[in-house]
Motif scaffolding. Structure first.
Motif, PDB file in Angstrom:
ATOM      1  N   MET A 222       0.828  -1.212   0.000  1.00  0.00           N
ATOM      2  CA  MET A 222       0.000   0.000   0.000  1.00  0.00           C
ATOM      3  C   MET A 222       0.863   1.264   0.000  1.00  0.00           C
ATOM      4  O   MET A 222       0.520   2.266  -0.637  1.00  0.00           O
TER       5      MET A 222
ATOM      6  N   GLN B 281       3.797   1.552  -1.405  1.00  0.00           N
ATOM      7  CA  GLN B 281       4.343   1.744  -2.759  1.00  0.00           C
ATOM      8  C   GLN B 281       3.252   2.153  -3.748  1.00  0.00           C
ATOM      9  O   GLN B 281       3.513   2.916  -4.684  1.00  0.00           O
ATOM     10  N   VAL B 282       2.033   1.652  -3.546  1.00  0.00           N
ATOM     11  CA  VAL B 282       0.922   2.067  -4.415  1.00  0.00           C
ATOM     12  C   VAL B 282       0.659   3.558  -4.238  1.00  0.00           C
ATOM     13  O   VAL B 282       0.509   4.317  -5.209  1.00  0.00           O
ATOM     14  N   GLU B 283       0.622   3.995  -2.975  1.00  0.00           N
ATOM     15  CA  GLU B 283       0.371   5.414  -2.701  1.00  0.00           C
ATOM     16  C   GLU B 283       1.492   6.291  -3.242  1.00  0.00           C
ATOM     17  O   GLU B 283       1.261   7.425  -3.671  1.00  0.00           O
TER      18      GLU B 283
ATOM     19  N   LEU C 215       4.079   1.315  -7.612  1.00  0.00           N
ATOM     20  CA  LEU C 215       3.584  -0.054  -7.801  1.00  0.00           C
ATOM     21  C   LEU C 215       2.111   0.006  -8.185  1.00  0.00           C
ATOM     22  O   LEU C 215       1.341   0.801  -7.621  1.00  0.00           O
ATOM     23  N   VAL C 216       1.745  -0.827  -9.129  1.00  0.00           N
ATOM     24  CA  VAL C 216       0.344  -0.950  -9.537  1.00  0.00           C
ATOM     25  C   VAL C 216      -0.089  -2.402  -9.320  1.00  0.00           C
ATOM     26  O   VAL C 216       0.642  -3.323  -9.687  1.00  0.00           O
ATOM     27  N   ILE C 217      -1.248  -2.593  -8.701  1.00  0.00           N
ATOM     28  CA  ILE C 217      -1.748  -3.949  -8.478  1.00  0.00           C
ATOM     29  C   ILE C 217      -2.677  -4.312  -9.626  1.00  0.00           C
ATOM     30  O   ILE C 217      -3.700  -3.636  -9.851  1.00  0.00           O
TER      31      ILE C 217
END
Lengths: 288, 59
Positions: free
Chosen positions: B45, B47-49, B53-55
């Motif tokens: 989370m 790294q997404v924020e 990173l994209v999930i």
């Protein structure tokens, strides 16, 4: 120091379990006994953390003392940190995060350990109160003391009075995400070896004799944070259920290490796989 | 840095209602629960924020 004098100095310190460090004798090695990747868990509960500037090449390994040695009372295993190339981008550290920062509310605590290095060096011992995750937890509180390490085994102690929790805010994800971090920063940027064992953190201002634990008790303490199924006893099939004893700190990350399986349920007390082959081994990681 | 190097991430959803994120670290696949107390989920989370990173969606 005589036993009588030590007991007198202990005063009102409670008896019973004293050491808040898990695997301080470096005896439990579920993940293996040698590690080269940086920023990973090594011997149980001990992480090789990167420094603020990068990740020097290093190997960590479980080593054994000579039988009959007298440097470390009743010692057998130790952890060796071997920095294998000169670092230009920062140093690294040995870290253990002790679950639940609310255990440490303004306490005076003493960290003791046996250590040696191949040449004299300095380590920075840090005590970091971390208030967890979620919401807006209070910022970390850090206390630091530098310790000079010599080339022969010796016992080192650091005593600090931790900050009060009054006025602090825990993260909303629960106290099990908060911790006190014991962080031993290894400062040289050259190649070196650093050996350590019998690490103990206790409440009070006196470093008492290292508290030995049976392997089984130490393993159980470690398995709240990491579990590895070494040899599968299951047959092929679906919906294989595995209970954790003790329950894990949080729902774990699961890695299939050999064989084949697909996770379809994951809790602190159990996991369930489907499409499970008979030789499957797995790890469950609930580390901090 | 103490960042975990995550090569890829993908949601996995099961008929029983449980959802995980499968991530690849050091060529190894890890199955991560959607639990903020789990250190891998917290790092995902973060790294997404941070936009690094994209999930990927579940198939």
């Amino acid at each position: 120091m005589s036993n009588a004098r030590e007991i007198a100095q202990l005063g009102s310190v409670p008896s019973g379990r004293r050491n808040l460090i898990i695997n301080g004798a470096m005896q439990v090695a579920q993940r293996g006994t040698s590690f080269t990747a940086d920023n990973v868990y090594t011997l149980d509960r001990w992480k090789s953390g990167d420094g603020s500037g990068g990740s020097p090449a290093r190997t960590l390994s479980q080593e054994v003392l000579s039988l009959g040695q007298t440097d470390i009372p009743n010692g057998y295993y130790y952890l060796r940190h071997n920095q294998t190339s000169a670092s230009t981008n920062g140093n690294s550290s040995l870290v253990q995060n002790i679950e639940n920062v609310t255990q440490f509310d303004g306490n005076t605590v003493t960290l003791s350990f046996y250590a040696k290095a191949n040449s004299a060096m300095t380590v920075n011992v840090r005590f970091i109160q971390d208030f967890g995750t979620g919401g807006t937890p209070s910022s970390d509180v850090t206390l630091t003391e530098s310790v000079s390490i010599g080339t022969g085994w010796a016992k080192y102690t650091v005593t600090k009075t931790l900050g009060s929790l009054s006025g602090k805010t825990l993260g909303t994800d629960g106290i099990h995400t908060s911790f006190l971090s014991i962080n031993i920063e290894l400062t040289p940027t050259t190649t070196f070896t650093f050996d350590i064992t019998h690490v103990q953190l206790e409440v009070g201002s006196v470093a008492t004799e290292f508290e030995h634990r049976f392997y089984g008790e130490e393993l159980a303490l470690c398995q709240r944070y990491y579990f590895e199924l070494k040899s599968s006893q299951y047959s092929y099939g679906e919906n294989k259920h595995f209970n954790f004893h003790p329950e894990m700190r949080t729902a774990p990350t699961v890695t299939v290490l050999a064989g084949s399986a697909t996770l379809n349920r994951n809790r602190v007390q159990f996991i369930t796989f489907n499409s499970y082959t008979g030789d499957t081994r797995f790890s469950a990681d609930a580390e901090l | 840095m103490n960042e975990i190097n995550i090569a890829s991430a993908k949601y996995i959803a099961y008929e029983n209602g449980d959802t995980f994120i499968n991530i690849i670290i050091n060529d190894q696949e890890l199955t991560v629960p959607l639990d903020p107390a789990n250190r891998h989920y917290a790092e995902i989370m973060r790294q997404v924020e941070a936009g690094t990173l994209v999930i990927a969606d579940a198939e």
